[in-house]
Motif scaffolding. Structure first.
Motif, short mmCIF file in Angstrom:
data_model
loop_
_atom_site.label_atom_id
_atom_site.label_comp_id
_atom_site.label_asym_id
_atom_site.label_seq_id
_atom_site.Cartn_x
_atom_site.Cartn_y
_atom_site.Cartn_z
N SER A 67 -3.29 -9.35 16.78
CA SER A 67 -4.25 -8.40 16.20
C SER A 67 -4.53 -7.19 17.08
CB SER A 67 -5.56 -9.13 15.88
OG SER A 67 -6.08 -9.75 17.05
N GLU A 68 -4.62 -7.41 18.40
CA GLU A 68 -4.95 -6.29 19.28
C GLU A 68 -3.84 -5.23 19.29
OE1 GLU A 68 -6.68 -5.55 23.81
OE2 GLU A 68 -5.57 -7.40 23.37
N LEU A 69 -2.60 -5.68 19.42
CA LEU A 69 -1.49 -4.73 19.44
C LEU A 69 -1.29 -4.10 18.06
CD1 LEU A 69 0.82 -3.28 20.79
CD2 LEU A 69 2.25 -5.31 20.45
N LYS A 70 -1.44 -4.87 17.02
CA LYS A 70 -1.29 -4.31 15.67
C LYS A 70 -2.35 -3.25 15.42
CE LYS A 70 1.07 -8.00 13.16
NZ LYS A 70 0.99 -8.94 12.01
N ALA A 71 -3.56 -3.48 15.92
CA ALA A 71 -4.63 -2.49 15.74
C ALA A 71 -4.25 -1.18 16.44
CB ALA A 71 -5.94 -3.03 16.29
#
Length: 365
Positions: A67-71
């Motif tokens: 989720s962090e990288l996708k964000a």
């Protein structure tokens, strides 16, 4: 023991030689690697700090939602999470896409000389390979080959800029070509070097959001291995329509990217100064390689990447590459591509000084 028949027709990918191996084999104290298009400045200091801070978490499985990288990627490209898949290098996303589309009854199309793994992965599926006559991305030839074999071709690979030659068509030329392609044919745009091309020439810049909005059949690939200096952590990404990404997720193994790689990629996206330094060094030093080629009458293709390729007429690339190895300088001999050529990664000023000095001596001998 018997294995799948298709394996008999496959060749292994030939990776760049390792620094420690060359040091041992040739007894060289200082080895300079200009073979694998890695970032000559290493990894961003900010990323190094992040890796140190997160090293204690190596025993934990990564966040499989990423989720962090996708964000971060969503914000960078103006896309949704459903448009993103993260891979262990963009190579893994290529493999997933190939297994999603290719089989023994269809085919793929690529440039005459391009990234070797397209063909290696595709032949694992027993798919037929069509190549353009020219070495580089001649889109008129792509169009000709596509219409000739339209009923068979399920994937078209566009490596822009192209590895291992460095050329790059304009974004407008690419878009006009993709307009000709049936929506059921997957167009894979391997943009591992797009940041370099965009820096050198704005007409080469590819905007993933625009491509995805205009073409439902495009899969755009990016990597953290080149500009961002994370080749050793193996992390890349694919951007596409929700239908494409959903299909690829059905083939993706869980926890396919490590904790450290995910954290490092997030940090790498934040360090714009490091990226700017890399790009400025690359193209200022590239001019030295272009001048060296002119001085010695080597042929080269104008490069929009972090490497340059020299072609030879009278001398043998295998012999030249071996002589450079003995001096502790690793370059990429392109004999495995059927070319009498060598690909040289643009290094730091010091590394390039060493290359020019040693190569000049070899040529004079």
């Amino acid at each position: 023991m018997q294995f799948n028949e298709v394996l008999k027709k496959l060749s292994n990918y030939e990776p760049g030689k390792d620094i420690e191996v060359i040091a041992r084999e040739y007894g060289v104290k200082e080895v300079i690697k200009l073979a694998s298009n890695e970032n000559p400045f290493g990894t961003s200091p900010k990323v190094q700090k992040i890796l140190q801070e997160n090293a204690a978490k190596a025993h934990l499985y990564p966040d499989d939602s990423m989720s962090e990288l996708k964000a971060k990627l969503s914000s960078k490209f103006g896309l949704k999470n459903e448009n993103i898949i993260i891979g262990a290098g963009s190579d893994q996303v290529i493999e997933l896409a190939i297994h999603a589309k290719l089989n023994s009854k269809n085919a793929f199309l690529q440039a005459g000389v391009t990234f070797a793994m397209y063909e290696i992965y595709a032949k694992q599926c027993a798919a037929k390979c069509y190549k353009t006559r020219s070495l580089t991305h001649d889109l008129a030839e792509f169009k000709e080959a596509y219409y000739k074999h339209k009923d068979e071709i399920a994937i078209i690979f566009l490596c822009v800029p192209n590895n291992p030659l460095g050329e790059c068509p304009s974004a407008l030329e690419l878009e006009n070509f993709i307009k000709e392609i049936d929506p059921n044919c997957l167009v894979i745009i391997d943009a591992a070097y797009n940041e370099f091309a965009s820096f050198k020439d704005k007409t080469k810049h590819l905007e993933p959001k625009s491509l995805l909005e205009n073409f439902s059949n495009v899969l755009y690939l990016g990597t953290f291995s080149k500009l961002y200096g994370l080749a050793g952590l193996r992390i890349g990404y694919g951007l596409g329509g929700a239908e494409i990404i959903s299909a690829l997720y059905k083939l993706r193994a869980p926890f396919n990217v490590s904790n450290l790689a995910l954290k490092a990629a997030v940090g790498a996206l934040d360090d714009e100064d490091f990226c700017q330094k890399t790009l400025e060094n690359n193209f200022s030093q590239m001019k030295r390689y272009e001048e060296f080629a002119k001085k010695h009458s080597f042929k080269s293709i104008e490069s929009y990447t972090n490497f340059i390729t020299y072609f030879f007429d009278e001398k043998e690339s295998s012999d030249l590459s071996e002589k450079l190895l003995k001096k502790g300088i690793i370059v990429r001999n392109l004999k495995s591509y059927g070319l009498n050529a060598m690909r040289i990664t643009i290094g730091t000023p010091y590394e390039n000084d060493r290359f020019f000095e040693e190569f000049e001596n070899i040529l004079r001998a």
